[in-house]
Structure formats: structure tokens, C-alpha cells
Design an enzyme around this catalytic site. Structure first.
Site, short mmCIF file in Angstrom:
data_model
loop_
_atom_site.label_atom_id
_atom_site.label_comp_id
_atom_site.label_asym_id
_atom_site.label_seq_id
_atom_site.Cartn_x
_atom_site.Cartn_y
_atom_site.Cartn_z
N ASP A 67 67.31 25.42 32.28
CA ASP A 67 66.61 26.38 33.13
C ASP A 67 65.10 26.20 33.00
O ASP A 67 64.62 25.45 32.17
CB ASP A 67 67.01 27.82 32.77
CG ASP A 67 67.18 28.02 31.27
OD1 ASP A 67 66.37 27.47 30.50
OD2 ASP A 67 68.13 28.70 30.85
N ASP A 136 73.67 40.46 26.39
CA ASP A 136 74.48 41.00 27.49
C ASP A 136 75.50 39.98 28.00
O ASP A 136 76.14 40.19 29.03
CB ASP A 136 73.58 41.45 28.64
CG ASP A 136 72.69 40.34 29.19
OD1 ASP A 136 72.81 39.19 28.70
OD2 ASP A 136 71.88 40.61 30.09
N HIS A 138 74.84 36.76 28.93
CA HIS A 138 74.38 35.76 29.90
C HIS A 138 74.28 34.38 29.25
O HIS A 138 74.07 34.25 28.04
CB HIS A 138 73.04 36.17 30.54
CG HIS A 138 71.84 36.03 29.67
ND1 HIS A 138 71.22 37.09 29.05
CD2 HIS A 138 71.12 34.93 29.32
CE1 HIS A 138 70.17 36.66 28.38
NE2 HIS A 138 70.09 35.35 28.51
N GLU A 143 72.47 36.07 34.70
CA GLU A 143 72.57 37.44 34.23
C GLU A 143 73.91 38.05 34.63
O GLU A 143 74.63 37.50 35.47
CB GLU A 143 71.42 38.27 34.82
CG GLU A 143 70.02 37.75 34.49
CD GLU A 143 69.57 38.10 33.07
OE1 GLU A 143 70.44 38.46 32.24
OE2 GLU A 143 68.36 38.00 32.79
#
Length: 261
Positions: A67, A136, A138, A143
Site C-alpha cells: 500500500d 479492527d 484490517h 478497512e
């Protein structure tokens, strides 16, 4: 999905680095997908040590990004291009010619995303992709509620992710970009081997949901359950919420030695 529980981050780094070294022995020009952040640093340190000791030749290895921040200059010290060059490419003795990543400064970001997907395919695909996991669930910057079929694309970061990443920007969340280019989950799943490293108690809930929960866009990392060769390496703290921890220990201890990671 294979789950390997190790004593600590250093042991996890050494285990994964040896798997990468073994891949390079079989395929010297392997395309290695790397992740950023503090979690994978023990991997890079261990692999660099193996190269310097002559245990493996990485001179033909190729490196690709997972990324990149949108709008951050490529030479900014916290652009992921800069981070990967600093933490992976240079220590391994490679040049920028061995490295590929998305253009976060492109005027047409969507075109840059599509171009990166094509470049990965034209390079023959990723042989081994390293992954971290967010609190979370991801992976990359996919996300929660990201499509499990998603391709490389632009994403808006959650406030929590920006808070988590502020430590790399002098603790100032205002310096953290709002947008990133990330390989999509569908893109990630095309790698031949996925290796996720998670350490620390703060990742325990996410690891449990990824490994033992249902496959759900709410926990993007759970998509690894769909992959034919996915390995999740966790330290004792990150494994603390796993109901089947004893089973995972047993299966890893008793697996055939020829299987490798």
C-alpha cells in the site's frame, strides 16, 4: 489456514525469514510482497542477517509494496516507498530497480491503482505476501466492510487507523493522510503464499476473529480462510483469545518436516 504460535516477535521473525530464504533458494527471483509498520521489522532484520551471513542469496529478489499514502511525496520519509527502501531494499543490498509500488502522487489515482494491479500480474504474481493486521481486523488498508473481491484501489482511512499511524508522524494526526492506495483483498488473495504476523495482546481479538470466526467483510483478514496457502504466525499474547490454541500447537509440532511453513 495454518496457525503457528511462537514465544515472541523475534521467534516469529526468524521463522518467517527462514521461509522467505527457502523460497529464494528455490526461486532466486521471487517477488516478495512486504508490509510496513513495526510488526514485520523482526522479519526484515532476520532475513538481512541471513543474507549477510551468506545463508541465502537475495541479489535477484524482487520487492513489491502492499500500500501507499495518497499525496505524500515519494521521497517523504514516511511514504511507504521510502520506508520499504529503508527497511527492506537497502538492507538486503538491492537497488530500486528491484522494487515496485503504486504511485501515490499520480494525478489520476484510479488509473495508478489499475496500473499497479496490471504490473503485479505482468511480473508473474506475488510469490509470498507478508501481512500485518489492524486491531479492527484490517489487512493492507482494507478497512472493515471492504469487499472480499476488491482490487487495488483508493481507500479512506478510519480515524482509528490515523490515530494508530500518528506515531510515525511525530504523534501529529493532522500529518497523517486521509487516503491511501492499497492492494484489494482480491488482489492480496492472488499471492501464492500469504503470511500474516501478529504480536501483542492488542491484536488478540482480531486474530481470533480472523482465524476462528466466520469469513466476513467486517473482519477483512478473515478472507485468508479462503486461501489455499495462508499462514498466521502469532506470539503467545496475540494467541491468547484463540479457543483452539492447543490444537494449533499440536498440529504444528507434529507436521511433517518436509512441509515447511
Amino acid at each position: 489456514m495454518e496457525v503457528v504460535i511462537v514465544p515472541d516477535a523475534k521467534a516469529g521473525g526468524e521463522l518467517i525469514a527462514e521461509a522467505m530464504a527457502e523460497l529464494l533458494r528455490r526461486k532466486p527471483d521471487a517477488l516478495l510482497g512486504v508490509a510496513t509498520g513495526s510488526t514485520p521489522l523482526p522479519i526484515y532484520e532476520a532475513l538481512t542477517a541471513k543474507v549477510r551471513e551468506g545463508a541465502v542469496d537475495a541479489s535477484r529478489a524482487r520487492i513489491c509494496q502492499l500500500d501507499e499514502y495518497v499525496g505524500l511525496p515519494a521521497d517523504h520519509p514516511e511514504s511507504y516507498r521510502s520506508v520499504v527502501l529503508r527497511e527492506v531494499v537497502e538492507p538486503l543490498g538491492l537497488t530500486e530497480d528491484s522494487f515496485m509500488g503504486p504511485d501515490g502522487t499520480a494525478e489520476d489515482v484510479q488509473a495508478a491503482c489499475e496500473a499497479y494491479d496490471r504490473a503485479l500480474a505482468e511480473a508473474g504474481g506475488v510469490d509470498l505476501q507478508l501481512l500485518g493486521i489492524g486491531t479492527d481486523g484490517h489487512i493492507g488498508f482494507n478497512e472493515p466492510c471492504s469487499s472480499l473481491a476488491s482490487r487495488t484501489r483508493i481507500k479512506t482511512l478510519t480515524e482509528q487507523t490515523r490515530v494508530d499511524n500518528a506515531r510515525f508522524f511525530e504523534g501529529d494526526i493532522e500529518q497523517v493522510p486521509h487516503h491511501v492506495i492499497t492492494q484489494g483483498i482480491g488482489t492480496i488473495l492472488e499471492a501464492r503464499h500469504l503470511v500474516l504476523l501478529a504480536t501483542g495482546e492488542g491484536k488478540a481479538d482480531a486474530v481470533a476473529a480472523t482465524v476462528e470466526g466466520p469469513v466476513s467483510a467486517l473482519v477483512p483478514a478473515s478472507a485468508l480462510q479462503l486461501h489455499p496457502h495462508a499462514t498466521v504466525v502469532v506470539d503467545e499474547a496475540a494467541a491468547s483469545k484463540l479457543k483452539l490454541a492447543d490444537y494449533f500447537r499440536h498440529t504444528y509440532t507434529n507436521k511433517p518436516t518436509w512441509q515447511g511453513l
